[in-house]
Enzyme design. Structure first.
Site, PDB file in Angstrom:
ATOM      1  N   GLY A   1       0.832  -1.199   0.000  1.00  0.00           N
ATOM      2  CA  GLY A   1       0.000   0.000   0.000  1.00  0.00           C
ATOM      3  C   GLY A   1       0.864   1.245   0.000  1.00  0.00           C
ATOM      4  O   GLY A   1       2.067   1.171   0.295  1.00  0.00           O
TER       5      GLY A   1
ATOM      6  N   CYS B   1       5.204  -6.189   1.654  1.00  0.00           N
ATOM      7  CA  CYS B   1       5.628  -4.779   1.589  1.00  0.00           C
ATOM      8  C   CYS B   1       5.003  -3.968   2.728  1.00  0.00           C
ATOM      9  O   CYS B   1       5.339  -4.191   3.882  1.00  0.00           O
ATOM     10  CB  CYS B   1       5.314  -4.218   0.201  1.00  0.00           C
ATOM     11  SG  CYS B   1       6.146  -2.671  -0.128  1.00  0.00           S
ATOM     12  N   TYR B   2       4.054  -3.093   2.440  1.00  0.00           N
ATOM     13  CA  TYR B   2       3.396  -2.354   3.530  1.00  0.00           C
ATOM     14  C   TYR B   2       2.797  -3.342   4.542  1.00  0.00           C
ATOM     15  O   TYR B   2       2.791  -3.093   5.750  1.00  0.00           O
ATOM     16  CB  TYR B   2       2.299  -1.456   2.952  1.00  0.00           C
ATOM     17  CG  TYR B   2       1.522  -0.671   3.994  1.00  0.00           C
ATOM     18  CD1 TYR B   2       2.063   0.460   4.579  1.00  0.00           C
ATOM     19  CD2 TYR B   2       0.245  -1.079   4.397  1.00  0.00           C
ATOM     20  CE1 TYR B   2       1.366   1.182   5.544  1.00  0.00           C
ATOM     21  CE2 TYR B   2      -0.469  -0.369   5.360  1.00  0.00           C
ATOM     22  CZ  TYR B   2       0.102   0.765   5.923  1.00  0.00           C
ATOM     23  OH  TYR B   2      -0.593   1.471   6.874  1.00  0.00           O
TER      24      TYR B   2
ATOM     25  N   LYS C   1     -11.522 -12.413 -15.587  1.00  0.00           N
ATOM     26  CA  LYS C   1     -11.828 -12.650 -17.003  1.00  0.00           C
ATOM     27  C   LYS C   1     -11.387 -14.042 -17.493  1.00  0.00           C
ATOM     28  O   LYS C   1     -12.143 -14.724 -18.186  1.00  0.00           O
ATOM     29  CB  LYS C   1     -11.111 -11.579 -17.832  1.00  0.00           C
ATOM     30  CG  LYS C   1     -11.565 -11.499 -19.265  1.00  0.00           C
ATOM     31  CD  LYS C   1     -12.752 -10.604 -19.366  1.00  0.00           C
ATOM     32  CE  LYS C   1     -13.214 -10.369 -20.762  1.00  0.00           C
ATOM     33  NZ  LYS C   1     -14.317  -9.400 -20.779  1.00  0.00           N
TER      34      LYS C   1
ATOM     35  N   GLU D   1       3.949 -11.490  -5.805  1.00  0.00           N
ATOM     36  CA  GLU D   1       2.870 -11.638  -6.803  1.00  0.00           C
ATOM     37  C   GLU D   1       3.281 -11.164  -8.196  1.00  0.00           C
ATOM     38  O   GLU D   1       2.592 -11.422  -9.182  1.00  0.00           O
ATOM     39  CB  GLU D   1       1.613 -10.887  -6.315  1.00  0.00           C
ATOM     40  CG  GLU D   1       1.676  -9.359  -6.326  1.00  0.00           C
ATOM     41  CD  GLU D   1       2.341  -8.754  -5.077  1.00  0.00           C
ATOM     42  OE1 GLU D   1       3.107  -9.467  -4.405  1.00  0.00           O
ATOM     43  OE2 GLU D   1       2.117  -7.561  -4.802  1.00  0.00           O
TER      44      GLU D   1
ATOM     45  N   HIS E   1       7.644  -7.995  -3.604  1.00  0.00           N
ATOM     46  CA  HIS E   1       6.309  -8.406  -4.075  1.00  0.00           C
ATOM     47  C   HIS E   1       6.365  -9.782  -4.755  1.00  0.00           C
ATOM     48  O   HIS E   1       6.742  -9.872  -5.919  1.00  0.00           O
ATOM     49  CB  HIS E   1       5.769  -7.354  -5.046  1.00  0.00           C
ATOM     50  CG  HIS E   1       5.376  -6.090  -4.371  1.00  0.00           C
ATOM     51  ND1 HIS E   1       4.088  -5.812  -3.989  1.00  0.00           N
ATOM     52  CD2 HIS E   1       6.123  -5.045  -3.968  1.00  0.00           C
ATOM     53  CE1 HIS E   1       4.046  -4.643  -3.391  1.00  0.00           C
ATOM     54  NE2 HIS E   1       5.263  -4.139  -3.364  1.00  0.00           N
TER      55      HIS E   1
ATOM     56  N   SER F   1     -24.706  -8.624 -25.347  1.00  0.00           N
ATOM     57  CA  SER F   1     -23.960  -7.740 -26.247  1.00  0.00           C
ATOM     58  C   SER F   1     -23.145  -8.553 -27.242  1.00  0.00           C
ATOM     59  O   SER F   1     -22.639  -8.028 -28.216  1.00  0.00           O
ATOM     60  CB  SER F   1     -23.000  -6.883 -25.428  1.00  0.00           C
ATOM     61  OG  SER F   1     -21.973  -7.709 -24.906  1.00  0.00           O
ATOM     62  N   GLY F   2     -23.023  -9.855 -26.963  1.00  0.00           N
ATOM     63  CA  GLY F   2     -22.202 -10.680 -27.843  1.00  0.00           C
ATOM     64  C   GLY F   2     -20.793 -10.837 -27.306  1.00  0.00           C
ATOM     65  O   GLY F   2     -20.028 -11.658 -27.783  1.00  0.00           O
ATOM     66  N   GLY F   3     -20.434 -10.052 -26.306  1.00  0.00           N
ATOM     67  CA  GLY F   3     -19.118 -10.175 -25.690  1.00  0.00           C
ATOM     68  C   GLY F   3     -19.048 -11.405 -24.810  1.00  0.00           C
ATOM     69  O   GLY F   3     -20.055 -12.087 -24.590  1.00  0.00           O
ATOM     70  N   VAL F   4     -17.848 -11.687 -24.301  1.00  0.00           N
ATOM     71  CA  VAL F   4     -17.636 -12.911 -23.520  1.00  0.00           C
ATOM     72  C   VAL F   4     -18.531 -12.929 -22.271  1.00  0.00           C
ATOM     73  O   VAL F   4     -19.225 -13.910 -22.016  1.00  0.00           O
ATOM     74  CB  VAL F   4     -16.158 -12.998 -23.034  1.00  0.00           C
ATOM     75  CG1 VAL F   4     -15.894 -14.334 -22.363  1.00  0.00           C
ATOM     76  CG2 VAL F   4     -15.206 -12.771 -24.169  1.00  0.00           C
ATOM     77  N   ASP F   5     -18.521 -11.820 -21.525  1.00  0.00           N
ATOM     78  CA  ASP F   5     -19.196 -11.844 -20.222  1.00  0.00           C
ATOM     79  C   ASP F   5     -20.702 -12.066 -20.350  1.00  0.00           C
ATOM     80  O   ASP F   5     -21.262 -12.937 -19.686  1.00  0.00           O
ATOM     81  CB  ASP F   5     -18.942 -10.533 -19.455  1.00  0.00           C
ATOM     82  CG  ASP F   5     -17.467 -10.209 -19.378  1.00  0.00           C
ATOM     83  OD1 ASP F   5     -16.667 -11.127 -19.591  1.00  0.00           O
ATOM     84  OD2 ASP F   5     -17.119  -9.047 -19.128  1.00  0.00           O
ATOM     85  N   SER F   6     -21.342 -11.285 -21.217  1.00  0.00           N
ATOM     86  CA  SER F   6     -22.797 -11.440 -21.299  1.00  0.00           C
ATOM     87  C   SER F   6     -23.160 -12.784 -21.936  1.00  0.00           C
ATOM     88  O   SER F   6     -24.173 -13.393 -21.586  1.00  0.00           O
ATOM     89  CB  SER F   6     -23.454 -10.268 -22.019  1.00  0.00           C
ATOM     90  OG  SER F   6     -23.113 -10.246 -23.374  1.00  0.00           O
ATOM     91  N   SER F   7     -22.317 -13.278 -22.855  1.00  0.00           N
ATOM     92  CA  SER F   7     -22.615 -14.585 -23.473  1.00  0.00           C
ATOM     93  C   SER F   7     -22.509 -15.695 -22.433  1.00  0.00           C
ATOM     94  O   SER F   7     -23.333 -16.611 -22.408  1.00  0.00           O
ATOM     95  CB  SER F   7     -21.633 -14.894 -24.602  1.00  0.00           C
ATOM     96  OG  SER F   7     -21.699 -13.897 -25.573  1.00  0.00           O
TER      97      SER F   7
END
Ligand code: XMP
Length: 520
Positions: A60, A87-88, A376, A178, A176, A230-236
């Site tokens: 942070g 870290c923080y 995603k 990650e 870090h 919408s045809g995008g990945v998420d809504s499909s």
């Protein structure tokens, strides 16, 4: 809001405002362990609610020694749950347990090397005593005294790099783990989660699919659900998931605002029919949107108008459907995290993203957001489990306001057409040369600039387009994808040669930050 039954969350990541908190979550989920991010001020309640087996404190921007910097309730150190501070996160462990942190004049930013001083479970199998390893640092404060019961297990050239209290299972890393530049970072996180905390690797996307299907079924009952497609990945993926759970009780509404890619509306309708048995309502609102956007140049106004009109059209259509109780949306975990700051306040708005957040209230519907816990790439895996085809799953993200935010300045039908054709050539070339799947997002922007050119023997005075291709993990930051010279040269030739109205092509090589991915 769809509420799940109370559940256990094996790892809680306490966010102190780090730029890389999401990366910590990604690394843990990649191991096959479920985790969630929580705010530092609610940690004790969250421990009661989720019964975690491990807690990670993120980095942070604050200084642990300042009076009002974010701290945790000290009860957390007595909860008998292993803690890893990054870290923080390591600095507050020291500061809160009576060690000492101060400003350093030996700041470390970027790559550094640590030397392992002591054998430790955190390093097991990866870092031997006396070995050196590359890590990624980003700190302006340093730990000068470690709390009692702790020992220093690694040092960088100038600072304490890692500490541990084996008895209490509390660990701290100044660097870090990650971040990819920390070469053994993933192994350290793995050791902490699997060997120190002994957490089972049971986070699998097919379990999630089964669990969500059951939840959706039980919550929806015999009611209807509507979903904006919408045809995008998420809504499909949302539509396919709800369809799997409640079949024909799902009705999708596809609002075509005319700002989609070439022939996209046909493709979306076809895909939908091929892969679900839900009903779909196609709304042609092209004329309405072009009329409302006439003369509008300001990017934020464009976004606001599109968002508002979208909601109106959707609302009108939704009201025609009887017996609807739920609205499904493809909200993802980064959206959930990003909409809150660590102290619960709103983040500064760079752009007002097109979302339909006002809809459930206006329609008096309950919201179902089954992807709220997913990143995603997990949504893509879920799509695969749901047997959606690659052309849906691997589709590049496409913004809600569509091509409108890829045409700086005034939008006209002519400009939309030009951009559709340019974009079509570009995307086809990427597919032809097997580049599409290596790129996170690629698109063209039609600039409001005309320039002089010479075509054949004639003078031309036409528009300029900019070509953009980026790699990214989540759209929060982005690096440019560099094309080989031959590819970009031949692409520029094809665009200018085949699309009337364009005589110049630029290649945008700006990363995010400082630019954003889209131009508006
Ligand atoms: P920026 O331009 O903010 O974009 O760096 C980050 C990612 O978000 C997409 N984007 C949107 N997606 N509604 C969306 O659903 C929007 O209003 C919107 N604006 C940008 C953008 O394409 C990129 O993937």
């Amino acid at each position: 809001m769809l509420k799940k039954n109370k559940k256990n969350v094996p790892v809680l990541v306490v966010d102190f405002g780090s730029q890389t908190t999401q990366l910590i979550l990604r690394r843990i989920r990649e191991i096959g362990v479920y985790c969630e991010v929580v705010s530092y001020f609610s940690i004790i309640n969250k421990i009661k609610e989720f019964k975690p087996k491990a807690i990670i404190f993120s980095g942070g921007p604050s200084s642990a020694f300042e009076r009002f910097s974010p701290k945790v309730d000290k009860k957390v150190f007595k909860a008998n749950i292993p803690i890893l501070g990054i870290c923080y996160g390591m600095q507050i462990i020291c500061e809160q347990l009576n060690g000492k942190v101060k400003k350093t004049n030996k700041r470390e930013f970027g790559k550094a090397h640590i030397k392992v001083l002591k054998k430790n479970l955190l390093f097991k199998g990866n870092l031997k005593v006396s070995s050196k390893s590359q890590v990624w640092m980003s700190h302006g404060d340093e730990v000068v005294n470690i709390p009692s019961g702790f020992e220093i297990i690694a040092k960088s050239e100038d600072n304490i790099a890692a500490i541990s209290n084996i008895k209490k299972k509390i660990y701290g890393l100044q660097f870090h783990p990650e971040v990819n530049h920390t070469l053994k970072g993933k192994h350290l996180i793995r050791n902490f989660i699997l060997n120190i905390c002994k957490i089972k690797q049971d986070w699998k996307i097919n379990n999630f699919l089964e669990e969500q299907t059951t939840i959706i079924k039980s919550i929806v009952g015999k009611n209807r659900v509507i979903c904006g497609l919408s045809g995008g990945v998420d809504s499909s993926v949302v539509a396919a998931l709800i369809n799997k759970a409640v079949g024909g009780q799902l009705i999708c509404i596809f609002v075509d605002h005319g700002l989609l890619r070439k022939d996209e509306e046909k493709e979306v309708m076809q895909n939908f029919k091929n892969y679900t048995n839900a009903k779909i309502i196609y709304v042609n609102a092209k004329n309405l949107f072009i009329k409302k956007l006439k003369g509008v140049k300001n990017p934020e106004r464009k976004r606001k108008i599109i968002g508002r009109e979208f909601i109106k059209v959707f609302e009108t259509e939704a009201k025609k459907i009887k017996n609807v109780k739920f609205l499904a949306q493809g909200t993802l975990y980064p959206d959930v995290i990003e909409s809150k700051k660590i102290d619960g306040s709103k983040q500064q708005i760079i752009k007002s993203h097109h979302n339909v957040g006002g809809l459930p209230k206006r329609l008096n519907l309950k919201l179902i957001e089954p992807l709220r816990e997913l990143f995603k790439d997990e949504v893509r895996s879920l799509g695969k489990e749901l047997k959606l085809p690659d052309n849906i799953i691997r589709r590049h993200p496409f913004p809600g306001p569509g091509l409108a935010i890829r045409i700086p300045g005034e939008i006209t039908s002519k400009k939309i057409n030009i951009l559709k054709n340019v974009d079509h050539i570009y995307i086809n070339e990427l597919k032809k040369y097997n580049l599409y799947n290596k790129i996170w997002q690629a698109f063209c922007v039609l600039l409001p600039i005309r320039s002089v050119g010479v075509m054949g023997d004639s003078r031309s005075y036409e528009f300029t387009v900019s070509v953009r291709a980026i790699t990214s993990k989540d759209g929060m930051t982005a690096e440019v994808f560099y094309f080989k010279e031959n590819f970009i040269k031949s692409l520029a030739g094809k665009i200018v040669g085949q699309v009337k109205g364009v005589n110049r092509v630029l290649y945008d090589i700006t990363s995010k930050p400082p630019a954003t991915i889209e131009w508006e």
